[in-house]
Scaffold this motif. Structure first.
Motif, PDB file in Angstrom:
ATOM      1  N   GLY A  32       4.252   1.324  27.146  1.00  0.00           N
ATOM      2  CA  GLY A  32       3.854   0.152  27.916  1.00  0.00           C
ATOM      3  C   GLY A  32       4.249  -1.131  27.230  1.00  0.00           C
ATOM      4  N   VAL A  33       3.754  -2.237  27.758  1.00  0.00           N
ATOM      5  CA  VAL A  33       4.105  -3.571  27.268  1.00  0.00           C
ATOM      6  C   VAL A  33       2.867  -4.214  26.648  1.00  0.00           C
ATOM      7  CG1 VAL A  33       4.953  -5.860  27.904  1.00  0.00           C
ATOM      8  CG2 VAL A  33       5.893  -3.824  29.013  1.00  0.00           C
ATOM      9  N   PHE A  34       3.042  -4.792  25.462  1.00  0.00           N
ATOM     10  CA  PHE A  34       1.939  -5.390  24.702  1.00  0.00           C
ATOM     11  C   PHE A  34       2.336  -6.779  24.227  1.00  0.00           C
ATOM     12  CE2 PHE A  34       1.273  -0.900  24.541  1.00  0.00           C
ATOM     13  CZ  PHE A  34      -0.095  -0.711  24.414  1.00  0.00           C
ATOM     14  N   ARG A  40      -1.623 -15.688  21.715  1.00  0.00           N
ATOM     15  CA  ARG A  40      -0.915 -16.385  22.790  1.00  0.00           C
ATOM     16  C   ARG A  40      -0.885 -15.533  24.049  1.00  0.00           C
ATOM     17  NH1 ARG A  40       4.166 -17.324  22.860  1.00  0.00           N
ATOM     18  NH2 ARG A  40       4.900 -15.859  21.261  1.00  0.00           N
ATOM     19  N   MET A  41      -0.752 -16.187  25.195  1.00  0.00           N
ATOM     20  CA  MET A  41      -0.615 -15.468  26.456  1.00  0.00           C
ATOM     21  C   MET A  41       0.751 -14.792  26.521  1.00  0.00           C
ATOM     22  SD  MET A  41      -2.368 -17.974  29.310  1.00  0.00           S
ATOM     23  CE  MET A  41      -2.094 -16.751  30.594  1.00  0.00           C
ATOM     24  N   ALA A  42       0.810 -13.685  27.220  1.00  0.00           N
ATOM     25  CA  ALA A  42       2.069 -12.959  27.426  1.00  0.00           C
ATOM     26  C   ALA A  42       2.425 -13.011  28.906  1.00  0.00           C
ATOM     27  CB  ALA A  42       1.924 -11.519  26.955  1.00  0.00           C
ATOM     28  N   LYS A  43       3.705 -13.003  29.195  1.00  0.00           N
ATOM     29  CA  LYS A  43       4.119 -13.137  30.593  1.00  0.00           C
ATOM     30  C   LYS A  43       5.499 -12.541  30.819  1.00  0.00           C
ATOM     31  CE  LYS A  43       4.988 -16.684  34.141  1.00  0.00           C
ATOM     32  NZ  LYS A  43       4.935 -18.134  34.449  1.00  0.00           N
ATOM     33  N   GLU A 186      -4.550  -6.444  23.775  1.00  0.00           N
ATOM     34  CA  GLU A 186      -4.585  -5.328  24.721  1.00  0.00           C
ATOM     35  C   GLU A 186      -3.282  -5.219  25.504  1.00  0.00           C
ATOM     36  OE1 GLU A 186      -7.131  -3.169  24.966  1.00  0.00           O
ATOM     37  OE2 GLU A 186      -8.020  -4.251  23.273  1.00  0.00           O
ATOM     38  N   GLU A 187      -3.001  -3.998  25.965  1.00  0.00           N
ATOM     39  CA  GLU A 187      -1.817  -3.756  26.774  1.00  0.00           C
ATOM     40  C   GLU A 187      -1.855  -4.610  28.041  1.00  0.00           C
ATOM     41  OE1 GLU A 187       0.585  -0.074  29.006  1.00  0.00           O
ATOM     42  OE2 GLU A 187      -1.229   0.344  27.833  1.00  0.00           O
ATOM     43  N   ILE A 188      -0.685  -5.101  28.451  1.00  0.00           N
ATOM     44  CA  ILE A 188      -0.557  -5.841  29.698  1.00  0.00           C
ATOM     45  C   ILE A 188      -0.512  -4.822  30.838  1.00  0.00           C
ATOM     46  CG2 ILE A 188       0.864  -7.455  31.005  1.00  0.00           C
ATOM     47  CD1 ILE A 188       2.039  -8.298  28.228  1.00  0.00           C
ATOM     48  N   LEU A 189      -1.395  -4.985  31.805  1.00  0.00           N
ATOM     49  CA  LEU A 189      -1.487  -4.054  32.919  1.00  0.00           C
ATOM     50  C   LEU A 189      -1.510  -4.822  34.233  1.00  0.00           C
ATOM     51  CD1 LEU A 189      -4.328  -1.783  31.464  1.00  0.00           C
ATOM     52  CD2 LEU A 189      -1.901  -1.174  31.593  1.00  0.00           C
ATOM     53  N   LEU A 190      -1.119  -4.169  35.311  1.00  0.00           N
ATOM     54  CA  LEU A 190      -1.236  -4.765  36.631  1.00  0.00           C
ATOM     55  C   LEU A 190      -1.546  -3.679  37.644  1.00  0.00           C
ATOM     56  CD1 LEU A 190       1.560  -4.202  38.508  1.00  0.00           C
ATOM     57  CD2 LEU A 190       2.525  -5.749  36.806  1.00  0.00           C
ATOM     58  N   LYS A 191      -2.096  -4.096  38.757  1.00  0.00           N
ATOM     59  CA  LYS A 191      -2.412  -3.175  39.844  1.00  0.00           C
ATOM     60  C   LYS A 191      -1.182  -3.061  40.737  1.00  0.00           C
ATOM     61  CE  LYS A 191      -6.421  -3.677  41.777  1.00  0.00           C
ATOM     62  NZ  LYS A 191      -7.527  -4.196  42.613  1.00  0.00           N
ATOM     63  N   TYR A 192      -0.615  -1.867  40.816  1.00  0.00           N
ATOM     64  CA  TYR A 192       0.608  -1.685  41.592  1.00  0.00           C
ATOM     65  C   TYR A 192       0.398  -1.911  43.083  1.00  0.00           C
ATOM     66  CZ  TYR A 192       3.090   0.477  37.599  1.00  0.00           C
ATOM     67  OH  TYR A 192       3.698   0.720  36.400  1.00  0.00           O
ATOM     68  N   SER A 193      -0.746  -1.491  43.595  1.00  0.00           N
ATOM     69  CA  SER A 193      -1.032  -1.592  45.026  1.00  0.00           C
ATOM     70  C   SER A 193      -2.427  -2.186  45.196  1.00  0.00           C
ATOM     71  CB  SER A 193      -0.963  -0.204  45.674  1.00  0.00           C
ATOM     72  OG  SER A 193      -1.313  -0.253  47.033  1.00  0.00           O
ATOM     73  N   VAL A 194      -2.537  -3.219  46.007  1.00  0.00           N
ATOM     74  CA  VAL A 194      -3.818  -3.915  46.150  1.00  0.00           C
ATOM     75  C   VAL A 194      -4.874  -2.988  46.736  1.00  0.00           C
ATOM     76  CG1 VAL A 194      -5.011  -5.817  47.284  1.00  0.00           C
ATOM     77  CG2 VAL A 194      -2.720  -6.169  46.358  1.00  0.00           C
TER      78      VAL A 194
END
Length: 336
Positions: A32-34, A40-43, A186-194
């Protein structure tokens, strides 16, 4: 940071992308992406000049290529095809799609019929042949997003893993970007489907995960003394233009999707009561019907688990887990 990954991000940012304060490593959800710097914020932001309509992709042998490159610069085409063939399709993505489709193809016919009857797959998925065209279609369907009324595939953000409890990908006029998060390690995560449930995530992405809600399978109920028929389509989500989950036409109440389990335990029951109150049915009638609907849904999932016989491993294990996650959600949602 891995030199190849850093080189990829350098090419990405040179074409207008943003990959700020991020690196790859293995975590709880696999690779994953960290954040590099937890203060600092990650983007990650993929610009729209790197979006490709899903119909503008094809295979040349084993490689993904852009059919019509007239809207892209030579550097953009080179980057996109490098990305897909070295880091995405060509770095296990096609194998994942193959494994899922092969698993579906080899399922026993009774299990396929159960999955179809319960709305857990559609007929198109069951009719796929495991060839290169089907593999590419599946691969793209797992990664596409809607942008300005087009279905597109975009690079780099797909490195971010899914969590049902994270914010969704942000669609902006400039492109798509990871949801903002406070600085952390923490690992950067997102919700793939709302709108997702364990079974909808399994069908679309091939993996099992804990979710917030489980939806009902299709059902038909005739209430003789009320001269009313209730029809549930058993869908996982509403279309973007649909404003409500149900409609009434004469003596037929049609429900497009119906939560039967939720982390907010009382939501399914109260939602069903609200729907039935719109046609004049009492809370007591709604509670009685919901109890039956709940049991039918639990039993349908248990029957599928029995048909699978055991959890197994790989794709079979993911289906087994998705069914178990749904049963847990439904059983934890009270009927009164």
């Amino acid at each position: 940071m891995d030199a190849d990954f850093r080189d990829l991000l350098d090419k990405f940012t040179a074409l207008g992308g943003i990959a700020d304060n991020v690196y790859q490593r293995v975590g709880q959800y696999g690779r994953g992406v960290f954040p590099i710097d937890s203060s600092r914020m990650a983007k990650i932001m993929t610009p729209k000049n790197l979006f490709v309509n899903v119909d503008n992709l094809c295979l040349d042998g084993d490689h993904v290529v852009i059919k019509d490159g007239s809207c892209y610069t030579a550097k953009e085409i080179a980057f996109l095809e490098l990305y897909w063939n070295n880091y995405s399709w060509g770095n296990g993505g096609n194998n994942d799609s193959f494994s899922f489709l092969k698993f579906i193809e080899l399922l026993q016919e009774p299990i396929k019929k159960q999955l179809l009857a319960n709305g857990f797959v559609d007929a198109t998925l069951l009719s796929y042949r495991v060839d290169n065209d089907s593999l590419l279609k599946r691969f793209v369907s797992e990664r596409c997003v809607k942008f300005e009324d087009q279905i597109v595939i975009a690079p780099v953000w797909e490195f971010v893993n899914h969590s049902s409890f994270a914010a969704p990908l942000r669609i902006t006029p400039c492109g798509v970007e990871t949801p903002p998060m406070e600085p952390s390690c923490e690992e950067i995560l997102l919700k793939y489907s709302v709108e997702n449930s364990p079974m909808s995530m399994w069908m679309k992405y091939g993996f099992a995960c804990e979710c917030i809600v489980a939806y009902s399978i299709p059902f038909n109920i005739n209430i003789g003394d009320q001269a009313l028929a209730i029809r549930c389509a058993g869908r996982f989500a509403l279309d973007s233009k649909e404003k409500t989950s149900f409609s009434v036409d004469g003596d037929v109440l049609s429900i497009k999707l119906l939560p039967v389990g939720c982390l907010s335990n009382a939501l399914p029951r109260e939602n069903f009561k609200s729907i039935l109150s719109s046609v004049g049915l009492s809370a007591d009638v709604a509670s009685s019907l919901f109890a039956k609907i709940r049991e039918v849904n639990i039993q349908a999932r248990r029957d599928l688990i029995d048909s699978l016989q055991e959890s197994g491993f790989g794709e079979k294990d993911q289906l087994y887990k998705a069914l178990m996650y749904e049963i847990e959600l439904i059983e934890n949602s009270p009927i009164d």
